[in-house]
Design a protein around this motif. Structure first.
Motif, PDB file in Angstrom:
ATOM      1  N   VAL A 139       0.789  -1.030  -0.010  1.00 20.59           N
ATOM      2  CA  VAL A 139       0.175   0.058  -0.061  1.00 20.59           C
ATOM      3  C   VAL A 139       0.810   1.176  -0.113  1.00 20.59           C
ATOM      4  O   VAL A 139       1.733   1.463   0.802  1.00 20.59           O
ATOM      5  CB  VAL A 139      -0.972   0.045   1.262  1.00 20.59           C
ATOM      6  CG1 VAL A 139      -1.663   1.165   1.205  1.00 20.59           C
ATOM      7  CG2 VAL A 139      -1.893  -1.045   1.205  1.00 20.59           C
ATOM      8  N   LEU A 188      -6.194   0.545   5.452  1.00 25.27           N
ATOM      9  CA  LEU A 188      -5.367  -0.036   4.333  1.00 25.27           C
ATOM     10  C   LEU A 188      -4.128  -0.690   4.604  1.00 25.27           C
ATOM     11  O   LEU A 188      -3.485  -1.224   3.955  1.00 25.27           O
ATOM     12  CB  LEU A 188      -5.193   1.139   3.207  1.00 25.27           C
ATOM     13  CG  LEU A 188      -6.288   1.724   2.639  1.00 25.27           C
ATOM     14  CD1 LEU A 188      -5.850   3.000   1.725  1.00 25.27           C
ATOM     15  CD2 LEU A 188      -7.026   0.760   1.631  1.00 25.27           C
ATOM     16  N   GLY A 189      -3.787  -0.358   6.149  1.00 27.19           N
ATOM     17  CA  GLY A 189      -2.679  -1.077   6.651  1.00 27.19           C
ATOM     18  C   GLY A 189      -1.229  -0.287   6.016  1.00 27.19           C
ATOM     19  O   GLY A 189      -0.304  -0.981   5.434  1.00 27.19           O
ATOM     20  N   VAL A 203       2.028   1.487   5.341  1.00 21.16           N
ATOM     21  CA  VAL A 203       3.373   1.546   6.055  1.00 21.16           C
ATOM     22  C   VAL A 203       4.407   2.394   5.102  1.00 21.16           C
ATOM     23  O   VAL A 203       4.506   1.793   4.091  1.00 21.16           O
ATOM     24  CB  VAL A 203       4.068   0.239   6.501  1.00 21.16           C
ATOM     25  CG1 VAL A 203       5.379   0.204   6.859  1.00 21.16           C
ATOM     26  CG2 VAL A 203       3.216  -0.693   7.225  1.00 21.16           C
ATOM     27  N   PRO A 204       4.963   3.449   5.534  1.00 21.06           N
ATOM     28  CA  PRO A 204       5.529   4.188   4.748  1.00 21.06           C
ATOM     29  C   PRO A 204       6.894   3.563   4.052  1.00 21.06           C
ATOM     30  O   PRO A 204       7.282   2.636   4.737  1.00 21.06           O
ATOM     31  CB  PRO A 204       6.108   5.402   5.592  1.00 21.06           C
ATOM     32  CG  PRO A 204       5.360   5.257   6.659  1.00 21.06           C
ATOM     33  CD  PRO A 204       4.636   3.904   7.134  1.00 21.06           C
ATOM     34  N   SER A 205       7.018   3.673   2.983  1.00 22.49           N
ATOM     35  CA  SER A 205       8.095   2.908   2.356  1.00 22.49           C
ATOM     36  C   SER A 205       9.618   3.540   2.724  1.00 22.49           C
ATOM     37  O   SER A 205       9.783   4.758   2.755  1.00 22.49           O
ATOM     38  CB  SER A 205       8.144   3.227   0.832  1.00 22.49           C
ATOM     39  OG  SER A 205       9.637   3.129   0.333  1.00 22.49           O
ATOM     40  N   SER A 206      10.468   2.978   3.433  1.00 25.37           N
ATOM     41  CA  SER A 206      11.802   3.303   3.885  1.00 25.37           C
ATOM     42  C   SER A 206      12.710   3.843   2.898  1.00 25.37           C
ATOM     43  O   SER A 206      13.360   4.840   3.014  1.00 25.37           O
ATOM     44  CB  SER A 206      12.413   2.167   4.714  1.00 25.37           C
ATOM     45  OG  SER A 206      12.934   1.360   4.114  1.00 25.37           O
ATOM     46  N   ALA A 207      12.593   3.144   1.656  1.00 26.00           N
ATOM     47  CA  ALA A 207      13.405   3.646   0.470  1.00 26.00           C
ATOM     48  C   ALA A 207      12.752   4.902   0.191  1.00 26.00           C
ATOM     49  O   ALA A 207      13.707   6.029  -0.009  1.00 26.00           O
ATOM     50  CB  ALA A 207      13.256   2.750  -0.579  1.00 26.00           C
ATOM     51  N   GLY A 208      11.614   5.283  -0.181  1.00 26.33           N
ATOM     52  CA  GLY A 208      11.008   6.497  -0.682  1.00 26.33           C
ATOM     53  C   GLY A 208      11.501   7.737   0.391  1.00 26.33           C
ATOM     54  O   GLY A 208      11.811   8.743   0.171  1.00 26.33           O
ATOM     55  N   ALA A 233      13.875   7.691   2.791  1.00 22.72           N
ATOM     56  CA  ALA A 233      15.142   7.843   2.919  1.00 22.72           C
ATOM     57  C   ALA A 233      15.832   8.504   1.913  1.00 22.72           C
ATOM     58  O   ALA A 233      16.509   9.371   1.882  1.00 22.72           O
ATOM     59  CB  ALA A 233      15.796   6.665   3.006  1.00 22.72           C
ATOM     60  N   LEU A 234      15.379   8.096   0.557  1.00 21.32           N
ATOM     61  CA  LEU A 234      15.870   8.876  -0.636  1.00 21.32           C
ATOM     62  C   LEU A 234      15.369  10.394  -0.747  1.00 21.32           C
ATOM     63  O   LEU A 234      16.287  11.438  -0.754  1.00 21.32           O
ATOM     64  CB  LEU A 234      15.289   8.302  -1.731  1.00 21.32           C
ATOM     65  CG  LEU A 234      15.866   8.758  -3.173  1.00 21.32           C
ATOM     66  CD1 LEU A 234      17.103   8.769  -3.336  1.00 21.32           C
ATOM     67  CD2 LEU A 234      14.834   8.133  -4.267  1.00 21.32           C
ATOM     68  N   ARG A 253      16.892  12.068   2.807  1.00 20.33           N
ATOM     69  CA  ARG A 253      18.368  11.955   3.368  1.00 20.33           C
ATOM     70  C   ARG A 253      18.700  11.351   4.489  1.00 20.33           C
ATOM     71  O   ARG A 253      19.692  11.980   5.254  1.00 20.33           O
ATOM     72  CB  ARG A 253      19.120  13.195   3.063  1.00 20.33           C
ATOM     73  CG  ARG A 253      18.829  13.643   1.632  1.00 20.33           C
ATOM     74  CD  ARG A 253      19.418  14.951   1.411  1.00 20.33           C
ATOM     75  NE  ARG A 253      19.784  15.189  -0.094  1.00 20.33           N
ATOM     76  CZ  ARG A 253      20.765  14.503  -0.741  1.00 20.33           C
ATOM     77  NH1 ARG A 253      21.317  13.580  -0.078  1.00 20.33           N
ATOM     78  NH2 ARG A 253      21.128  14.816  -2.089  1.00 20.33           N
ATOM     79  N   ASN A 271      15.365   1.792  19.400  1.00 17.72           N
ATOM     80  CA  ASN A 271      13.834   1.614  19.395  1.00 17.72           C
ATOM     81  C   ASN A 271      13.099   2.726  19.647  1.00 17.72           C
ATOM     82  O   ASN A 271      12.080   3.182  19.182  1.00 17.72           O
ATOM     83  CB  ASN A 271      13.536   0.327  20.225  1.00 17.72           C
ATOM     84  CG  ASN A 271      13.995  -0.762  19.796  1.00 17.72           C
ATOM     85  OD1 ASN A 271      13.999  -0.901  18.400  1.00 17.72           O
ATOM     86  ND2 ASN A 271      13.580  -1.763  20.493  1.00 17.72           N
ATOM     87  N   ASP A 313      12.798   5.083  16.917  1.00 17.51           N
ATOM     88  CA  ASP A 313      12.245   4.548  15.848  1.00 17.51           C
ATOM     89  C   ASP A 313      13.286   4.156  14.745  1.00 17.51           C
ATOM     90  O   ASP A 313      12.872   4.468  13.471  1.00 17.51           O
ATOM     91  CB  ASP A 313      10.978   5.160  15.253  1.00 17.51           C
ATOM     92  CG  ASP A 313       9.682   4.654  15.680  1.00 17.51           C
ATOM     93  OD1 ASP A 313       9.324   3.707  15.747  1.00 17.51           O
ATOM     94  OD2 ASP A 313       8.859   5.343  16.231  1.00 17.51           O
ATOM     95  N   GLN A 335      16.153   1.653  12.897  1.00 10.85           N
ATOM     96  CA  GLN A 335      16.633   0.240  12.875  1.00 10.85           C
ATOM     97  C   GLN A 335      17.911   0.247  13.259  1.00 10.85           C
ATOM     98  O   GLN A 335      18.670   0.950  13.157  1.00 10.85           O
ATOM     99  CB  GLN A 335      16.573  -0.203  11.266  1.00 10.85           C
ATOM    100  CG  GLN A 335      15.048  -0.035  10.572  1.00 10.85           C
ATOM    101  CD  GLN A 335      14.173  -1.197  11.324  1.00 10.85           C
ATOM    102  OE1 GLN A 335      14.712  -2.025  12.209  1.00 10.85           O
ATOM    103  NE2 GLN A 335      12.932  -0.991  10.623  1.00 10.85           N
TER     104      GLN A 335
END
Lengths: 339, 339
Positions: free
Chosen positions: B5, B46-47, B49-54, B56-57, B60, B94, B97, B99
């Motif tokens: 999603v 909709l469940g 979850v933000p895209s970590s790649a999007g 992060a890109l 930055r 943690n 938030d 990793q």
DNA sequence: CTGAAAGCGCTTACAG
DNA sequence: CTGAAAGCGCTTACAG
């Protein structure tokens, strides 16, 4: 210069487009040999490192796998186990140039567990789950979601799960049989692990089966929590009722065996003279105490490595068969009465 | 539906634009309360979850920190030390938030160490480095690069490094003084750690200083490698020359002390009757052997937590003072002769 | 105050 | 065979 070196910088240096750089570095055949080496040299000179975010966003691959440790079990399992798992997992991930993420928070907030966050966000391409409780709804949901996941340990209640484990029933039966057959023990006590975990259930089952097969005079079970003090407590409770009634104690892991051993010796009970003691795991503790503890060596590092291999197969879209069982070794030391 | 999603899906559901969803979820003030709750509900349903790649890109920021372990993982992971470090680091991560990435491969290929890869690629926003050797050129380069990094341990040769450690010299001197002053030992042996590591150097220095201050009859040093067998070997070598010449042995860590203890007892040398033995670390081993080992408790988990806090300050662009020293505790058990 | 575009760095499908 | 555009999902600066 500010900010990291980007593909565009390399492209400008060589006088080509970023797309060419991408293909050149990927070793794509359509780029001429000359351009390829020019690009490689420029990349080296500039110290170019591909942006993991850019790559991940485009290719839908994080090149990372995560180790999930449900919070409830993080306490339950000894630290050394975890390190073995991490080592096995890392060696396989390193070989594939993938990062290893460690997710220790159970994070049940908003119905999503840690694995969901790390997988759905795309931070990891797949997850290894260890120490999951029987019937954990998050783990069940994960398996049913079809997302790449491999469980370390056995989960007979999850027929579709990809699992890597050992035969806990057989191993526990073997070490119990050793006390009965080799050392002639007849009155046995089992200090089990938590019975909401499959290893707890299986090791108890093996103990009971072996005791019954050999016609043991008694085969009692007390539930522990795998931590050292719970082994001592289990023994102390028996001692409060009078003289120690057993001649053999099968602990579900070495930590509890260490605690129990100390409790017995403190009470003046001769181990292994009067009582044989055995443990399970052999992650480091069993070898260093006095007497050294006879135990079952669980190949945790190898389990994790195999699980990681399976996980990468899943990530690559290959079909993976369900269950892998690795062999274990009975490690005979002195706490049972041998040598 | 295929694929995860996305923000666009949430936007479509609510009838707004993706930018609005982004701001609504970020709690941006400019989005009306009504829209904000509508977006939140849709995202939950909709469940999303933000895209970590999007993320992060664009921003930055990877929202991840990495633990770098320079040496080969096998040896290093045998130590419970790393479990403590991981625990402390994870708890702080943690809370933010973020990793946690574990980088175990030294990877000196093409002049770039593991930290360079993980930092320059943007996979992590900063790194914690542990167990670095004195003068390691990669670590020096890292510190000089100005990238967010915190070292666990002391690095007096790197004046600009942000470090979190303990006072190894003082701690080693204290435990040595305990043997001299409390137990009247006079002929001391130190089994050191590798002398290309600051802890090895400092613990030896503390030992020598205490011995000199007290006017010990002898204060010899043998270099070990921190692994258990090397402690046994150090003792065995002394025993080969004849009767054991020392009445006190200061090991640079507990693993070696366990090995040395066993070697002494096997040779029939009474510990602590004739020889006092002490270790260092207290990560779990010292407490379970017989006799339990007197040692210095190193707050590894706390060190890692503090280091992670510092690291996040660096990542946030705040200026961080160089060196933090955490207090240690002398843990008196029976191997020195107490109790 | 709000909508829509630009662009982070990358890879691949498409047009020439 | 090669160049250049499109677009992955996100956030923020910009125009209206």
């Amino acid at each position: 210069v500010a900010g990291p070196v980007t593909m565009k910088d390399v492209a400008a240096r060589v006088g080509v487009t970023a797309a060419t750089v991408s293909m050149a570095l990927a070793g794509h055949g359509r780029i001429s040999e000359a351009t390829r080496t020019a690009v490689r040299e420029a990349a080296d000179e500039l110290g170019y490192v591909p942006s993991s975010a850019g790559r991940a966003l485009r290719s839908r691959r994080a090149d990372a796998i995560a180790l999930i440790v449900p919070h409830s079990s993080a306490h339950v399992f000894g630290h050394l186990y975890f390190m073995h798992v991490l080592t096995g997992m890392s060696s396989v991930a390193n070989a594939r140039d993938a990062q290893v993420i460690v997710s220790t928070n159970a994070d049940t907030v908003s119905g999503g567990a840690a694995y969901a966050r790390v997988l759905r966000s795309g931070a990891a391409d797949g997850v290894l789950v260890t120490s999951a409780a029987v019937g954990d709804p998050h783990v069940r949901a994960l398996v049913e979601s079809g997302l790449p996941a491999v469980l370390i340990g056995n989960h007979p209640d999850l027929p579709d799960a990809v699992c890597v484990g050992i035969d806990d029933v057989a191993a526990s039966a073997d070490i119990t049989a050793h006390l009965l057959a080799v050392h002639g023990r007849r009155r046995l006590l089992h200090v089990s692990g938590p019975l909401d975990h499959q290893t707890g259930i299986d090791r108890r089952a093996g103990f009971l089966a072996a005791a019954e097969r050999a016609g043991a005079a008694s085969a009692d079970v007390v539930e522990g929590d795998l931590a050292e003090p719970s082994g001592a407590r289990a023994i102390a409770e028996q001692l409060e009722r009078g003289p120690f009634a057993y001649d053999g104690v099968v602990f579900a892991n070495d930590d509890m065996a260490v605690g129990g051993l100390r409790a017995l010796r403190t009470a003046g009970v001769d181990v292994p003279g009067r009582v044989s003691v055995v443990g399970f795991d052999d992650f480091g503790l069993a070898r260093v105490v006095e007497p050294p503890i006879t135990t079952v060596a669980v190949p945790a590092e190898r389990m994790a490595a195999v699980a990681a291999e399976r996980l990468f197969e899943l990530i690559d879209g290959r079909s993976v068969h369900g269950r892998t069982r690795l062999p274990v070794t009975l490690v005979v030391r002195r706490s049972c009465g041998c040598t």
